[in-house]
Design an enzyme around this catalytic site. Structure first.
Site, PDB file in Angstrom:
ATOM      1  CG  ASP A 106      24.038 -24.297  35.142  1.00  0.00           C
ATOM      2  OD1 ASP A 106      23.545 -23.015  34.343  1.00  0.00           O
ATOM      3  OD2 ASP A 106      22.422 -25.285  35.425  1.00  0.00           O
TER       4      ASP A 106
HETATM    5  N1  URA Z   1      22.255 -28.221  30.658  1.00  0.00           N
HETATM    6  C1  URA Z   1      22.118 -27.375  32.306  1.00  0.00           C
HETATM    7  O1  URA Z   1      21.244 -27.907  33.026  1.00  0.00           O
HETATM    8  N2  URA Z   1      23.128 -26.663  32.947  1.00  0.00           N
HETATM    9  C2  URA Z   1      24.612 -26.913  33.078  1.00  0.00           C
HETATM   10  O2  URA Z   1      24.887 -26.031  33.294  1.00  0.00           O
HETATM   11  C3  URA Z   1      24.903 -27.613  31.490  1.00  0.00           C
HETATM   12  C4  URA Z   1      23.433 -28.104  30.559  1.00  0.00           C
END
Ligand code: URA
Length: 236
Positions: A106
């Site tokens: 993310d």
């Molecule tokens: N899980 C999440 O919620 N975000 C990420 O970036 C990776 C795994």
């Protein structure tokens, strides 16, 4: 003998210019193969044996590139984006123009991201049936409920019917820990903690299969994978 490529394709792969810019450069006599000017973009070059130079500067051919990036927050896991800097933009010494991130983190997640143009390797690392472990360091806003380890270990079904398969939680403090998952569903770690009543406030990927984030690599920095790291990855 190595792979044979058209001269313009060779140079385009190495990011020297677009195919049309390269045709022009070649016609103008700016490109030499084995120290002789070549004016035909269709001419074949051997990627291992021929010496290609543009304006007198050698351009070696690199087939595959592998980088470990310590992804910072605020940079998007994509190859192009109209608004944000991408993880590919951070790899300043890249030579190939076909690099991509293996999986996504993310925008606000930090940590280990493999950047390559090796599609087979990416497929093997991401294929659900390979069950490759991904370890995340997680901090949350409230005390992690006592039964969380067991709930995660059993697998979690969300209200929208999404199922998160069994995962391993190793708590570090009341509000932090390491979570190992083998999937990569959208916002998976954040949604798993939401399911037990916690908001993730900080998330960092520590490892992916045999590859661990180099502790000496500052946030935002990158390095090439070592031969040994590439070797262990290709055995997956
Ligand atoms: N899980 C999440 O919620 N975000 C990420 O970036 C990776 C795994």
């Amino acid at each position: 003998m190595g792979k044979l490529l058209r001269l313009d394709k060779y140079l385009a792969d190495m990011g020297v210019g677009s195919r049309s810019q390269l045709k022009e450069m070649i016609r103008k006599g700016r490109v030499a193969v084995n120290h002789e000017i070549v004016r035909s973009p269709e001419g074949k070059v051997d990627v291992d044996q021929d010496e290609v130079a543009v304006d007198g500067v050698a351009v070696g051919y690199v087939q595959k590139e592998y980088y470990m990036l310590h992804k910072p927050a605020g940079v998007i896991s994509a190859t192009e984006d109209p608004r944000h800097k991408t993880v590919i933009d951070l790899i300043e010494s890249r030579q190939r123009k076909d690099l991509f991130p293996v999986g996504r983190l993310d925008l606000d997640t930090e940590g280990l991201l493999l950047i390559t143009n090796d599609g087979d390797l990416a497929h093997r690392l991401l294929a659900p049936k390979k069950h490759v472990d991904k370890v995340y360091y997680v901090e949350v806003d409230t005390k992690i409920p006592e039964d969380t380890k067991e709930r995660f270990a059993a697998g979690i079904q969300m209200e929208d019917k999404t199922v998160f398969r069994p995962a391993k939680l190793e708590q570090k403090t009341e509000k932090s820990g390491y979570l190992t998952i083998q999937e990569g569903k959208f916002h998976q770690v954040k949604r798993m903690f939401q399911a037990v009543g916690c908001q993730v406030t900080y998330l960092k990927r520590i490892s992916m299969g045999p590859l661990s984030l180099d502790e000496g690599l500052p946030c935002g920095a990158y390095r090439k994978l070592t031969k040994q790291e590439i070797e262990t990855l290709t055995q997956i």
